[in-house]
Motif scaffolding. Structure first.
Motif, PDB file in Angstrom:
ATOM      1  N   GLU A   2       4.346   2.971   3.376  1.00 54.44           N
ATOM      2  CA  GLU A   2       4.943   2.515   4.475  1.00 54.44           C
ATOM      3  C   GLU A   2       4.908   1.190   4.895  1.00 54.44           C
ATOM      4  O   GLU A   2       3.546   0.845   5.089  1.00 54.44           O
ATOM      5  N   LYS A   3       5.805   0.441   5.133  1.00 58.13           N
ATOM      6  CA  LYS A   3       5.656  -0.952   5.629  1.00 58.13           C
ATOM      7  C   LYS A   3       5.894  -1.023   7.063  1.00 58.13           C
ATOM      8  O   LYS A   3       6.730  -0.508   7.664  1.00 58.13           O
ATOM      9  N   ASN A   5       6.145  -3.612  10.538  1.00 60.53           N
ATOM     10  CA  ASN A   5       6.191  -5.038  11.079  1.00 60.53           C
ATOM     11  C   ASN A   5       5.402  -4.923  12.394  1.00 60.53           C
ATOM     12  O   ASN A   5       5.897  -4.260  13.464  1.00 60.53           O
ATOM     13  N   THR A  78      -0.440   2.273   5.218  1.00 60.21           N
ATOM     14  CA  THR A  78       0.534   1.348   5.852  1.00 60.21           C
ATOM     15  C   THR A  78       0.201  -0.014   5.388  1.00 60.21           C
ATOM     16  O   THR A  78      -0.862  -0.465   5.108  1.00 60.21           O
ATOM     17  N   GLN A  79       1.492  -0.712   5.076  1.00 58.03           N
ATOM     18  CA  GLN A  79       1.264  -2.270   4.668  1.00 58.03           C
ATOM     19  C   GLN A  79       1.950  -2.753   5.744  1.00 58.03           C
ATOM     20  O   GLN A  79       3.092  -2.657   6.298  1.00 58.03           O
ATOM     21  N   PHE A  80       1.235  -3.981   6.478  1.00 62.75           N
ATOM     22  CA  PHE A  80       1.435  -4.894   7.475  1.00 62.75           C
ATOM     23  C   PHE A  80       2.366  -6.043   6.742  1.00 62.75           C
ATOM     24  O   PHE A  80       1.894  -6.765   5.976  1.00 62.75           O
ATOM     25  N   THR A  81       3.683  -6.169   7.381  1.00 65.13           N
ATOM     26  CA  THR A  81       4.370  -7.245   7.037  1.00 65.13           C
ATOM     27  C   THR A  81       4.436  -8.382   8.066  1.00 65.13           C
ATOM     28  O   THR A  81       5.002  -9.400   7.806  1.00 65.13           O
ATOM     29  N   GLN A 235      -2.868  -7.056  -1.304  1.00 69.00           N
ATOM     30  CA  GLN A 235      -1.515  -6.637  -0.967  1.00 69.00           C
ATOM     31  C   GLN A 235      -1.397  -5.061  -0.956  1.00 69.00           C
ATOM     32  O   GLN A 235      -0.051  -4.576  -0.611  1.00 69.00           O
ATOM     33  N   HIS A 236      -2.505  -4.385  -0.977  1.00 71.01           N
ATOM     34  CA  HIS A 236      -2.539  -2.762  -0.636  1.00 71.01           C
ATOM     35  C   HIS A 236      -2.351  -2.570   0.780  1.00 71.01           C
ATOM     36  O   HIS A 236      -1.539  -1.650   1.187  1.00 71.01           O
ATOM     37  N   ARG A 237      -2.655  -3.729   1.781  1.00 69.19           N
ATOM     38  CA  ARG A 237      -2.706  -3.549   3.082  1.00 69.19           C
ATOM     39  C   ARG A 237      -1.702  -4.501   3.747  1.00 69.19           C
ATOM     40  O   ARG A 237      -0.992  -4.404   4.615  1.00 69.19           O
ATOM     41  N   ARG A 239       1.320  -7.431   3.511  1.00 68.84           N
ATOM     42  CA  ARG A 239       2.384  -7.551   2.864  1.00 68.84           C
ATOM     43  C   ARG A 239       3.006  -8.851   3.593  1.00 68.84           C
ATOM     44  O   ARG A 239       4.277  -9.485   3.397  1.00 68.84           O
ATOM     45  N   ASP A 240       2.590  -9.513   4.505  1.00 70.93           N
ATOM     46  CA  ASP A 240       2.854 -10.929   5.080  1.00 70.93           C
ATOM     47  C   ASP A 240       2.447 -11.917   4.140  1.00 70.93           C
ATOM     48  O   ASP A 240       1.535 -12.367   3.840  1.00 70.93           O
TER      49      ASP A 240
END
Length: 424
Positions: A2-3, A5, A78-81, A235-237, A239-240
């Motif tokens: 899940e990405k 923002n 969760t991935q933070f963008t 990048q596992h966490r 994605r910014d």
């Protein structure tokens, strides 16, 4: 995965992210992951909170980061963008006052005290550079300090401005990774320290079925970190793209050598960098901690404990065959990520409550000892009986180094009066 923002994160019921800001955690002494795994009591201080106290101007910035912490805790996939916007002037101000005020200046020659003059204007300009993408880190100033074994450790001295931005990035990233890191990792983490690691090791050896100890040491770990692997782990966490770009710049900016030549960094993270300990923990979390934690959960294994502080780790095993198997697999695992054990400092020894009797039975001398975090750990028995206890003494190498430093200082200040020496 899940990405998310982090600006516009919504809860499952559609409410704004303010509804998922966690309340302040009660310092009730409940055990964390490592405490429950290793069988040790929790430390009294709240390990869920940052040990440092932000300045008044940074309180609101820290409070906004609580939603990042909550989202990270709710889902570890969760991935933070969108994280880069947290590097605001407000957080930069707080980060500046978290730095060591007496640290040496970088290549620009600007000290902490000098940078404080006109601080508001400086931080406004720095925040603008970050926002517009024009910030560029400067190469570090390289210096060497002696180690206990006689070799020299390279240190990278950063400029104050780079330290500020790195400290701000650490503050943001810790809200994510403190929810991911396993409990047996103690090095360079908020609310944890060397004494916590030593306490965990003491309880693990004395309360669990430990008969063999594997003392691990990674050879030149900070110099061998593979940048490509580290970026993949990040990048596992994260994605910014802007934050990943900034982290990559810090990895590769390099340093000036003794001849004043700029040397780019193809691998490794600089020792002395503010963000380097966190990057090191992230690297070891993925290439070592998760693997070890999964390996020791196999139902056929006996008791296995682990305590890691940065690149030093100690493992305890109930059975020697399992320790031998683990060490063989560990070589293969580390080689995959460009790491290597230091054969001179890594050793597997019989240790624990039955070590003395086993050595007497086979006609050996006293059980071997091992060093961890500046202390020598030995098998001993209490004077009142034969009950085993773990003896912990200052390591001889550390003691010699300290005494030599005292000798040098006394010789340098021998002409001063006693009151002046005591005040120095």
């Amino acid at each position: 995965m899940e990405k998310v923002n982090s600006r516009t994160a919504m809860s499952e019921d559609g409410k704004s992210d303010e509804s998922i800001v966690p309340k302040k955690r009660v310092n009730n002494g409940r055990s964390g992951l490592a405490e429950s795994v290793e069988g040790r009591d929790s430390t009294k201080r709240n390990t869920q909170q940052n040990a440092s106290t932000p300045t008044q101007s940074g309180i609101s910035a820290m409070s906004r980061l609580l939603r990042v912490r909550q989202i990270a805790a709710d889902n570890r996939r969760t991935q933070f963008t969108s994280l880069f916007h947290y590097l605001s002037k407000e957080l930069l101000w707080s980060s500046f006052y978290q730095l060591n005020r007496r640290s040496a200046p970088g290549v620009d020659g600007v000290s902490w005290t000098a940078y404080e003059e006109g601080l508001d204007a400086r931080l406004t300009q720095l925040a603008d550079k970050l926002r517009h993408g024009s910030y560029r880190p400067r190469p570090a100033r390289r210096m060497y300090i002696p180690k206990a074994d006689g070799s020299q450790r390279p240190l990278s001295i950063l400029c104050v401005e780079d330290k500020i931005v790195q400290q701000a990035a650490v503050t943001v990233m810790e809200h994510i990774y403190e929810k991911d890191f396993l409990g047996f990792s103690y090095g360079f983490r908020p609310g944890r320290g060397q004494h916590d690691a030593l306490d965990a090791l003491y309880v693990g050896i004395t309360k669990r079925k430990v008969n063999w100890v594997l003392d691990l040491d990674l050879r030149k770990f900070f110099d061998r970190v593979e940048h490509d692997w580290l970026i993949k782990f990040l990048q596992h966490r994260i994605r910014d793209k802007r934050l990943i770009r900034l982290l990559t710049q810090w990895m590769k900016v390099g340093h000036y050598d003794e001849d004043g030549k700029h040397v780019n960094s193809a691998r490794g993270v600089p020792q002395g960098g503010v963000i380097s300990p966190l990057l090191a923990n992230i690297y070891l979390h993925y290439c070592l901690d998760l693997w070890v934690n999964q390996w020791r959960k196999h139902p056929s294994l006996g008791d296995v404990i682990i305590v890691r502080y940065a690149d030093d780790a100690v493992l305890g095993f109930q059975r020697k065959d399992e320790a031998d198997c683990f060490l063989k697999l560990l070589h293969q695992r580390l080689d995959k990520f460009g790491l290597e054990l230091n054969a001179e400092k890594t050793k597997l020894i019989r240790f624990g409550r039955f070590a003395r009797s086993a050595h007497r039975e086979h006609g050996y001398g006293k059980p071997q000892s091992f060093d961890f975090l500046g202390f020598t750990h030995s098998c001993a028995v209490k004077r009142c009986g034969k009950e085993f206890f773990l003896l912990r003494q200052t390591a001889k190498s550390r003691m010699r180094t300290t005494l030599q430093q005292v000798k040098v200082w006394l010789h340098k200040n021998r002409h001063k009066s006693i009151p002046e020496q005591m005040s120095g």
